[in-house]
Design a protein around this motif. Structure first.
Motif, PDB file in Angstrom:
ATOM      1  N   GLY A 115       0.940  -1.137   0.021  1.00 33.11           N
ATOM      2  CA  GLY A 115       0.120   0.015   0.057  1.00 33.11           C
ATOM      3  C   GLY A 115       0.894   1.257   0.063  1.00 33.11           C
ATOM      4  N   GLY A 116       1.949   1.308  -0.273  1.00 32.07           N
ATOM      5  CA  GLY A 116       2.878   2.442  -0.423  1.00 32.07           C
ATOM      6  C   GLY A 116       2.837   3.216  -1.482  1.00 32.07           C
ATOM      7  N   GLU A 117       3.990   3.751  -1.789  1.00 28.90           N
ATOM      8  CA  GLU A 117       4.116   4.673  -2.869  1.00 28.90           C
ATOM      9  C   GLU A 117       4.615   3.942  -4.316  1.00 28.90           C
ATOM     10  OE1 GLU A 117       4.554   8.965  -4.259  1.00 28.90           O
ATOM     11  OE2 GLU A 117       4.093   8.246  -2.182  1.00 28.90           O
ATOM     12  N   THR A 118       3.773   3.990  -5.189  1.00 23.44           N
ATOM     13  CA  THR A 118       4.019   3.403  -6.668  1.00 23.44           C
ATOM     14  C   THR A 118       4.624   4.498  -7.653  1.00 23.44           C
ATOM     15  OG1 THR A 118       2.134   2.164  -6.309  1.00 23.44           O
ATOM     16  CG2 THR A 118       2.982   2.396  -8.506  1.00 23.44           C
ATOM     17  N   VAL A 119       5.661   4.098  -8.115  1.00 23.50           N
ATOM     18  CA  VAL A 119       6.662   4.887  -9.087  1.00 23.50           C
ATOM     19  C   VAL A 119       6.800   4.141 -10.338  1.00 23.50           C
ATOM     20  CG1 VAL A 119       7.540   6.316  -7.256  1.00 23.50           C
ATOM     21  CG2 VAL A 119       8.698   4.293  -7.935  1.00 23.50           C
ATOM     22  N   THR A 120       6.707   4.796 -11.666  1.00 23.73           N
ATOM     23  CA  THR A 120       7.228   4.229 -12.530  1.00 23.73           C
ATOM     24  C   THR A 120       8.703   4.615 -12.884  1.00 23.73           C
ATOM     25  OG1 THR A 120       4.866   4.410 -13.529  1.00 23.73           O
ATOM     26  CG2 THR A 120       6.535   4.105 -14.984  1.00 23.73           C
ATOM     27  N   VAL A 121       9.371   3.789 -13.203  1.00 21.85           N
ATOM     28  CA  VAL A 121      10.862   4.159 -13.607  1.00 21.85           C
ATOM     29  C   VAL A 121      11.052   3.855 -15.252  1.00 21.85           C
ATOM     30  CG1 VAL A 121      11.773   4.210 -11.194  1.00 21.85           C
ATOM     31  CG2 VAL A 121      11.804   2.190 -12.429  1.00 21.85           C
ATOM     32  N   HIS A 122      12.176   4.500 -15.824  1.00 15.34           N
ATOM     33  CA  HIS A 122      12.475   4.412 -17.135  1.00 15.34           C
ATOM     34  C   HIS A 122      13.973   4.550 -17.282  1.00 15.34           C
ATOM     35  CE1 HIS A 122       8.499   4.885 -18.533  1.00 15.34           C
ATOM     36  NE2 HIS A 122       8.339   5.957 -17.486  1.00 15.34           N
ATOM     37  N   ALA A 123      14.578   3.766 -18.249  1.00 16.77           N
ATOM     38  CA  ALA A 123      15.816   3.667 -18.561  1.00 16.77           C
ATOM     39  C   ALA A 123      16.449   5.318 -18.308  1.00 16.77           C
ATOM     40  CB  ALA A 123      16.226   3.289 -19.964  1.00 16.77           C
ATOM     41  N   GLY A 124      17.464   5.384 -17.627  1.00 11.93           N
ATOM     42  CA  GLY A 124      18.099   6.781 -17.369  1.00 11.93           C
ATOM     43  C   GLY A 124      17.787   7.477 -16.227  1.00 11.93           C
ATOM     44  N   ASP A 125      16.723   6.801 -15.537  1.00  9.06           N
ATOM     45  CA  ASP A 125      16.428   7.378 -14.088  1.00  9.06           C
ATOM     46  C   ASP A 125      17.330   6.504 -13.087  1.00  9.06           C
ATOM     47  OD1 ASP A 125      14.169   8.643 -15.147  1.00  9.06           O
ATOM     48  OD2 ASP A 125      12.659   7.239 -14.470  1.00  9.06           O
ATOM     49  N   VAL A 126      17.470   7.218 -11.798  1.00  7.22           N
ATOM     50  CA  VAL A 126      18.301   6.661 -10.821  1.00  7.22           C
ATOM     51  C   VAL A 126      17.511   6.704  -9.417  1.00  7.22           C
ATOM     52  CG1 VAL A 126      20.276   6.949  -9.490  1.00  7.22           C
ATOM     53  CG2 VAL A 126      20.326   7.035 -11.970  1.00  7.22           C
ATOM     54  N   LEU A 127      17.322   5.831  -8.782  1.00  2.92           N
ATOM     55  CA  LEU A 127      16.900   5.798  -7.404  1.00  2.92           C
ATOM     56  C   LEU A 127      17.679   5.340  -6.085  1.00  2.92           C
ATOM     57  CD1 LEU A 127      13.717   6.001  -6.042  1.00  2.92           C
ATOM     58  CD2 LEU A 127      13.741   3.411  -6.622  1.00  2.92           C
ATOM     59  N   VAL A 128      17.679   6.385  -5.135  1.00  4.07           N
ATOM     60  CA  VAL A 128      18.536   5.926  -3.894  1.00  4.07           C
ATOM     61  C   VAL A 128      17.602   5.844  -2.951  1.00  4.07           C
ATOM     62  CG1 VAL A 128      20.478   6.944  -2.455  1.00  4.07           C
ATOM     63  CG2 VAL A 128      20.258   7.662  -5.051  1.00  4.07           C
ATOM     64  N   LEU A 129      17.852   4.535  -2.226  1.00  6.29           N
ATOM     65  CA  LEU A 129      16.828   3.952  -1.091  1.00  6.29           C
ATOM     66  C   LEU A 129      17.825   4.114   0.015  1.00  6.29           C
ATOM     67  CD1 LEU A 129      15.581   1.007  -3.024  1.00  6.29           C
ATOM     68  CD2 LEU A 129      14.411   3.158  -2.527  1.00  6.29           C
ATOM     69  N   PRO A 130      17.353   4.779   1.043  1.00  6.01           N
ATOM     70  CA  PRO A 130      18.283   4.711   2.245  1.00  6.01           C
ATOM     71  C   PRO A 130      17.977   3.357   2.999  1.00  6.01           C
ATOM     72  CG  PRO A 130      16.368   6.358   2.665  1.00  6.01           C
ATOM     73  CD  PRO A 130      16.316   5.746   1.130  1.00  6.01           C
ATOM     74  N   THR A 131      18.664   3.126   3.832  1.00  7.02           N
ATOM     75  CA  THR A 131      18.497   1.618   4.716  1.00  7.02           C
ATOM     76  C   THR A 131      17.341   1.476   5.167  1.00  7.02           C
ATOM     77  OG1 THR A 131      20.945   1.712   5.333  1.00  7.02           O
ATOM     78  CG2 THR A 131      19.658   0.201   6.727  1.00  7.02           C
ATOM     79  N   GLY A 132      16.507   0.426   4.813  1.00  7.26           N
ATOM     80  CA  GLY A 132      15.359   0.213   5.762  1.00  7.26           C
ATOM     81  C   GLY A 132      13.992   0.575   4.639  1.00  7.26           C
ATOM     82  N   THR A 133      14.243   1.035   3.589  1.00  7.74           N
ATOM     83  CA  THR A 133      13.129   1.559   2.684  1.00  7.74           C
ATOM     84  C   THR A 133      12.715   0.186   2.016  1.00  7.74           C
ATOM     85  OG1 THR A 133      14.208   3.762   2.468  1.00  7.74           O
ATOM     86  CG2 THR A 133      12.643   3.015   0.618  1.00  7.74           C
ATOM     87  N   GLY A 134      11.316  -0.145   2.102  1.00  6.24           N
ATOM     88  CA  GLY A 134      10.702  -1.151   1.393  1.00  6.24           C
ATOM     89  C   GLY A 134      10.742  -0.880   0.075  1.00  6.24           C
TER      90      GLY A 134
END
Length: 194
Positions: A115-134
């Motif tokens: 039930g969290g946040e839905t994101v759509t990612v594409h080639a060229g995008d970059v996502l940084v997740l801090p420790t503990g992020t589902g």
């Protein structure tokens, strides 16, 4: 002499300087202002008080984008540890921060647990997740390819259940990276995470 666009020029500088011990201060247009997602604890998912950083169209799509991402992440002290996709089950990492570089295709991801946040990612995008992020993959194109990298000397684990009090304590001790995986020490991550 033909003109080279500045992104190709920047990428060639990164490739040429990999022998240097200094971080690369790459300045892709969209790497200076990442989208920030603030996720609260959600069910068994601990998440983090630090924001998730989503760099949209940080790098131009190309046939060698995976190699380019690996060079940039390595130069900025986030050495890649794998090439693959994103697991289709909810999980988090308790021992490391994570950068996901999307090198091909596209996907819908859920961040923060069920039930969290839905994101759509594409080639060229970059996502940084801090420790503990589902995070978990909901759907993806057949050519979806991800580069997974972590700050130097951090090694990832896979957690699929609630964190114990001992795990939560150790997660708070995971050191903060001194460098943004895309833009180095002067990038947004050190400023937004401290």
């Amino acid at each position: 002499m033909s003109r080279m666009d500045r992104r190709k020029f920047a990428a060639s500088l990164v490739a040429a300087s990999l022998g240097s011990s200094q971080a690369i201060a790459l300045k892709p247009e969209n790497a200076s202002t990442p989208q920030q997602l603030h996720l609260k604890p959600n069910g068994w998912m601990p998440n983090s008080p630090l924001p998730v950083l989503l760099y949209r169209s940080a790098l131009p799509s190309s046939a060698n984008l995976a190699d380019e991402m690996e060079r940039i992440f390595t130069a900025n002290k986030w050495p890649p540890q794998w090439r693959n996709g994103v697991y289709s089950f909810h999980h988090y990492h308790s021992t490391a921060h994570e950068v996901l570089g999307f090198a091909a295709g596209h996907a819908n991801l859920m961040l923060g647990g069920e039930g969290g946040e839905t994101v759509t990612v594409h080639a060229g995008d970059v996502l940084v997740l801090p420790t503990g992020t589902g995070h978990c993959r909901i759907s993806a194109s057949d050519d979806f390819l991800v580069i997974g990298a972590y700050p130097e000397n951090e090694h990832w684990d896979i957690c699929r259940s609630a964190a114990t009090s001992k795990t939560l304590t150790s997660m708070r001790k995971v050191r903060f990276p001194q460098s943004d995986p895309l833009t180095g020490t002067t990038g947004p991550l050190p400023r937004l995470w401290f």
